[in-house]
Design a protein around this motif. Structure first.
Motif, PDB file in Angstrom:
ATOM      1  N   THR A 153      34.501  -7.441 -69.202  1.00 17.61           N
ATOM      2  CA  THR A 153      35.806  -7.130 -68.636  1.00 17.61           C
ATOM      3  C   THR A 153      36.271  -8.275 -67.738  1.00 17.61           C
ATOM      4  N   PRO A 154      37.561  -8.331 -67.404  1.00 16.51           N
ATOM      5  CA  PRO A 154      38.015  -9.380 -66.483  1.00 16.51           C
ATOM      6  C   PRO A 154      37.235  -9.409 -65.177  1.00 16.51           C
ATOM      7  N   ARG A 178      44.557  -8.299 -70.960  1.00 17.20           N
ATOM      8  CA  ARG A 178      43.477  -8.833 -70.132  1.00 17.20           C
ATOM      9  C   ARG A 178      43.731 -10.267 -69.690  1.00 17.20           C
TER      10      ARG A 178
END
Length: 302
Positions: A153-154, A178
């Motif tokens: 994930t970011p 994202r």
């Protein structure tokens, strides 16, 4: 747009083609044909190559074959900085060994999946990237939550970057939203397009590179598309993208290796067979790839 152009300081930028690997009739690696393929890609506007990725069927290679593929790519590219080998493996120690081999061969960077033998937690993921980054060669993370079951994930990518573990990410999730969150959380982390069928969306969102599949079959047209897209020249990029998108979708499908190799064959290049357990395309799937490729050829893509 210079920030999205390959350069020796950031050799993971630009168009880095995840290369297919040609096999002989007995399914041994045809290193001569592979060298010709690498040279052709660079001569036709691509910046470098990514051997030993999923498109290169690295899971089916022996250690000796995998090492020789890297050496062949470096020699054919004429500059090791243009080569970004995949170094993914079940164990962190093995991935580190492949990164060491890449560094010894003179490569400019490596591409690394998170642990993919099980659904790894954040602590394991960060330790995995730290282990490989310890080699000293720049590491590009590969986010493919569909196949690895681990989602970079970011938030997690920002922590990996802050750890010093990664310089860029190949983003394959397909969630273009994202890109903006990642730019806020880790503005110095390079975003690389990881799936052909979101190329334009991620280019507009600030991507500075493309780890690409379909340039294996149509390098000149794909290079023109990428450069127009990252320059914001939508008048040029959008028609090219629409024309190639029926093919680009195959880069995100289970049969992507067979599809791209078939497209190469139809475009007049050597795609050829895949190693088992991958089997040749048949029926409606083969017909769909064939139809889309023949249209691309008729439209003048090369």
């Amino acid at each position: 747009m210079t920030t999205a152009t390959w350069n020796t300081a950031r050799p993971w930028r630009g168009i880095m083609v995840a290369t297919t690997l040609p096999f002989r009739e007995d399914l041994s690696v045809d290193h001569d044909a592979y060298a010709e393929h690498v040279a052709r890609l660079i001569a036709n506007g691509c910046d470098g190559v990514v051997p030993n990725g999923s498109l290169g069927e690295y899971q089916t290679l022996t250690d000796a074959e995998r090492a020789q593929v890297v050496r062949t790519a470096v020699e054919a590219a004429g500059d090791g900085a243009r080569v970004m080998p995949g170094v993914s493996a079940y164990g962190s120690a093995e991935s580190r060994r492949w990164a060491e081999q890449a560094a010894e061969a003179g490569c400019g960077s490596v591409l690394l999946l998170p642990p993919n033998a099980y659904r790894a937690d954040e602590r394991s993921v960060r330790a995995h990237y730290a282990e490989v980054a310890g080699v000293g060669i720049p590491v590009v993370a590969y986010n493919n939550p569909y196949d690895t079951k681990v989602d970079l994930t970011p938030d997690l990518l920002a922590r990996l970057h802050a750890d010093g573990g990664i310089v860029a990410v190949k983003e394959f999730s397909g969630d273009v939203r994202r890109a903006y969150e990642l730019a806020e959380l880790a503005p110095e982390l390079d975003l690389l397009i990881g799936a052909d069928d979101v190329l334009l969306e991620l280019a507009v969102a600030g991507a500075v590179g493309w780890i690409a599949g379909y340039p294996n079959a149509f390098p000149t047209s794909c290079a023109a598309l990428y450069r127009a897209a990252v320059a914001g020249d939508l008048a040029t990029a959008l028609p090219l993208y629409r024309s190639l998108h029926p093919l680009f979708r195959w880069d995100s499908k289970t049969e992507f290796v067979q599809a791209i190799k078939l497209s190469m064959d139809l475009a007049g290049h050597e795609g050829g067979a895949t190693r088992p357990p991958r089997l040749p395309l048949t029926g409606a799937t083969e017909a769909a790839v064939r139809t889309a490729t023949e249209k691309a050829v008729a439209d003048g893509h090369r």
